[in-house]
Design an enzyme around this catalytic site. Structure first.
Site, short mmCIF file in Angstrom:
data_model
loop_
_atom_site.label_atom_id
_atom_site.label_comp_id
_atom_site.label_asym_id
_atom_site.label_seq_id
_atom_site.Cartn_x
_atom_site.Cartn_y
_atom_site.Cartn_z
N LEU A 107 39.13 34.66 37.67
CA LEU A 107 38.53 35.89 37.15
C LEU A 107 37.54 35.47 36.08
O LEU A 107 37.80 34.53 35.33
CB LEU A 107 39.61 36.81 36.54
CG LEU A 107 40.67 37.37 37.49
CD1 LEU A 107 41.72 38.15 36.70
CD2 LEU A 107 40.03 38.25 38.56
N ASP A 108 36.40 36.16 36.00
CA ASP A 108 35.43 35.76 34.98
C ASP A 108 35.94 36.14 33.59
O ASP A 108 36.91 36.87 33.44
CB ASP A 108 34.05 36.36 35.28
CG ASP A 108 34.00 37.87 35.11
OD1 ASP A 108 34.29 38.37 34.01
OD2 ASP A 108 33.64 38.57 36.08
N ILE A 109 35.28 35.62 32.59
CA ILE A 109 35.78 35.74 31.22
C ILE A 109 35.94 37.19 30.76
O ILE A 109 36.83 37.51 29.98
CB ILE A 109 34.86 34.96 30.24
CG1 ILE A 109 35.48 34.89 28.84
CG2 ILE A 109 33.46 35.57 30.21
CD1 ILE A 109 34.75 33.96 27.90
N ASN A 110 35.12 38.10 31.29
CA ASN A 110 35.18 39.50 30.86
C ASN A 110 36.08 40.37 31.73
O ASN A 110 36.19 41.57 31.51
CB ASN A 110 33.77 40.09 30.85
CG ASN A 110 32.88 39.43 29.82
OD1 ASN A 110 33.30 39.20 28.70
ND2 ASN A 110 31.65 39.10 30.21
#
Length: 280
Positions: A107-110
Site C-alpha cells: 500500500l502506498d504511504i498515504n
C-alpha cells in the site's frame, strides 16, 4: 528432492521468483561454494549463500506457516528499511526467530488498511500472482462528482500508463449530498502501483482518503486498530491456503483466540505453540 533455486529462495522469503532470478543472473547466489546460474536446482542439504551470507532453507513439509493481518496507518512505508528514516510496516510486527515476515502486496504511504504478512514466501508469491484473481476492496473518499459516464468508464476500463485498468465494482458508501466529499467502495483484481488513485484521477476525481478493507475473502476486522496485528483465524487460513492449492505444509498453532497486539517492542509469539488441530 531438488527444486529450482529461485523457488527455494522465494520460500525463504527473500523476494519474488522473478526478482530472485535477477539475483542469480547477477551472480549474487552460490550453491555449495559455486556461483549459481539460472536453471540450477538445490536440495535441502545444500549450502546456499546470497551475497556471501548463508541462507537458512527448509523443505516444504518442514515449514510452519503463519499469516497475520496488519492494520496499516497512513504515513508508514511498505519497506523493511527506509532511507529517509520514515516508519515502516515492519516496525510493529511480532518478532520472529529463524524466519522473516513477507508482505503480500503493498500500500502506498498515504493509504491505510489491511495488509497480510506470512512467514511462507511461496504462499506470499501465490497470493500476489494475478492468476489467482484475489479481489482487493477499498473505501475511498472522493472530491468531485462521480457521474454515470465516469462510473461506466472506470468499470469498462481506462488506459493508464502501464495498460488498461478497471474497477470490478463501484458502490455508494454515503456522504452528504451537498458536501464536497463522498465515500464509495471500489474493488479490483490485481494491484498495480497506485492503481485506485490513478483510475479515479483519470476521471478528474481527487482521492481524499483511501483504505483497503478487504483482500479476497478476508475483511479488515473492525476491532483491529491501526498499528496492530492479529493472527488469521484458522477457518480463514485453511480457506486461503486451499484456494492457492498449497499442500504438505505445517500450520502454526498460534490461533486459539485471535488476540490483538499493541505496538510494544517486546511482543513475541509463544515459543512453544501447542499442536494445531487443523494441521494438514
Amino acid at each position: 528432492m531438488s527444486e529450482k533455486l529461485q523457488k527455494v529462495l522465494a520460500r525463504a522469503g527473500l523476494g519474488s521468483r522473478r526478482e530472485l532470478e535477477t539475483w542469480i543472473s547477477d551472480g549474487r547466489v552460490s550453491v555449495n561454494g559455486r556461483i549459481a546460474t539460472l536453471g540450477d536446482r538445490a536440495e535441502a542439504e545444500d549450502t546456499i549463500r546470497v551475497d556471501g551470507h548463508i541462507i537458512r532453507t527448509q523443505a516444504p513439509e518442514e515449514i510452519v506457516s503463519r499469516v497475520i493481518m496488519y492494520h496499516k496507518p497512513s504515513g508508514e512505508v511498505c519497506s523493511r528499511n527506509d532511507p529517509e528514516g520514515r516508519p515502516t510496516v515492519f516496525d510493529n510486527l511480532p518478532r520472529l526467530k529463524g524466519m522473516r515476515w513477507v508482505q503480500v502486496g503493498r500500500l502506498d504511504i498515504n493509504t491505510s488498511g489491511l495488509l497480510l504478512f506470512t512467514t511462507d514466501g511461496e504462499l506470499a508469491h501465490r497470493l500476489m500472482h494475478p492468476s489467482n484473481g484475489f479481489v482487493r476492496e477499498y473505501a475511498v473518499r472522493v472530491r468531485g462528482e462521480l457521474t454515470p459516464e465516469k462510473r461506466k468508464a472506470m468499470l469498462d476500463g481506462v488506459m493508464l500508463e502501464d495498460g488498461i485498468s478497471r474497477f470490478k465494482s463501484i458502490s455508494d458508501a454515503g456522504g452528504a449530498e451537498e458536501g464536497a466529499n463522498h465515500w464509495y467502495k471500489v474493488s479490483l483484481v490485481g494491484g498495480k502501483y497506485r492503481e485506485v488513485r490513478r483510475l479515479l484521477e483519470s476521471q478528474e476525481l481527487e482521492v481524499a482518503r483511501l483504505i483497503r478493507i478487504r483482500f479476497g475473502d478476508i475483511p479488515l476486522p473492525p476491532q483491529l486498530r491501526q498499528g496492530r496485528w492479529m493472527e488469521l483465524p484458522p477457518e480463514q487460513f485453511e480457506a486461503l491456503t486451499a484456494r492457492v492449492d498449497l499442500k504438505g505444509k505445517q500450520y502454526t498453532g498460534l490461533y486459539g483466540r485471535a488476540r490483538l497486539r499493541t505496538q510494544r517492542s517486546g511482543d513475541k509469539p509463544p515459543r512453544k505453540p501447542r499442536r494445531n488441530p487443523y494441521r494438514r
